[in-house]
Write a protein that holds these residues in place. Sequence first.
Motif, PDB file in Angstrom:
ATOM      1  N   LEU A 119      -1.496  -2.333  -7.467  1.00  0.00           N
ATOM      2  CA  LEU A 119      -0.678  -2.957  -5.517  1.00  0.00           C
ATOM      3  C   LEU A 119      -1.355  -2.112  -5.212  1.00  0.00           C
ATOM      4  N   THR A 120      -2.506  -1.240  -5.198  1.00  0.00           N
ATOM      5  CA  THR A 120      -3.878  -1.117  -3.501  1.00  0.00           C
ATOM      6  C   THR A 120      -4.101  -2.454  -3.854  1.00  0.00           C
ATOM      7  N   GLN A 143      -0.853   1.514  -9.966  1.00  0.00           N
ATOM      8  CA  GLN A 143      -1.295   1.648  -8.580  1.00  0.00           C
ATOM      9  C   GLN A 143      -2.437   0.783  -8.168  1.00  0.00           C
ATOM     10  N   LEU A 194       0.770  -1.414   0.013  1.00  0.00           N
ATOM     11  CA  LEU A 194       0.070  -0.103  -0.446  1.00  0.00           C
ATOM     12  C   LEU A 194       0.730   1.347   0.137  1.00  0.00           C
ATOM     13  N   SER A 242       1.935   1.608  -3.110  1.00  0.00           N
ATOM     14  CA  SER A 242       1.009   1.978  -4.411  1.00  0.00           C
ATOM     15  C   SER A 242       1.102   3.504  -4.273  1.00  0.00           C
TER      16      SER A 242
END
Length: 274
Positions: free
Chosen positions: A141-142, A138, A114, A117
């Motif tokens: 990765l979130t 992003q 996170l 991200s």
Amino acid sequence: DVTSAAPPESLLSYDPMAKLVGLLTFAAFLTAFFPAIDGPAVHTPYLGGFMDIPSALLWDSPHPEPDNALTVATWIIHISSLVEFLVAMGFCWRWADIVDQPRWKGLTWGLLPLHTSGIVACTSHLFYNSIPILVPLQAFLTCVGNTTAGYAAWRVAVGNGWRPPAEVPLLNSFLPDGSIEQDALENKALESQSLVGFEDLGEALAQDNDATFIVKLFAGCAVASYAIKYGEVWFDFPFEGGLGLSLAFIFVPSLLNAYKWYRRGQDPTFDGWF
């Protein structure tokens, strides 16, 4: 006699945090609602760019800012989120030693994707959104970070004695055979008490009350925001859209951050670099 400062109220009660969250949520609603009914365009500055330096007061830079450049206020929001993640990761790491529950350190690891991200988002804006692949990166990765943070929090709950309800057999199938990893508690060395990075910011400001802590955090993020917004226009790379350089901005600090926690897990006296 040496008297210690009284602990902040937020250490003793959830009430200050609940009030702060409610106040900030209401403020966010107002800052989104009123501009929305005022006919905003695609790149209308957030709150009219009220914290930005007027262009008449700026030196002529090699590159004019594009229309999609973030305002100072928006940069503060982005940068503070990165710092807050590091502070939370540091709190989890310290709490593991305070309560003799090493699974809290797993939550530090669970928050890493996170935090990366957030770095991706800041990097995307640093390059003025000129690298499209950073958007799905992003999002990925979130998703990964939400999963790892959720699993780490589940391990903490199970380690503290919580058990899933019988009506959810899938969760019960993941229960470990033993209890907390006692081997992580053996031969435990004393954690370094020095300031090793942003993740120990909470400890460094422990003598502050809730208000001064927030003011100092805001001031630090504001200084960084002004430096980024008005400093990057003096360089060429934000306008060249280099994918390799953008990935370096993302993964070099992320890998250093991960390696730092790995080293601190192996050697609790390791101070790190940032």
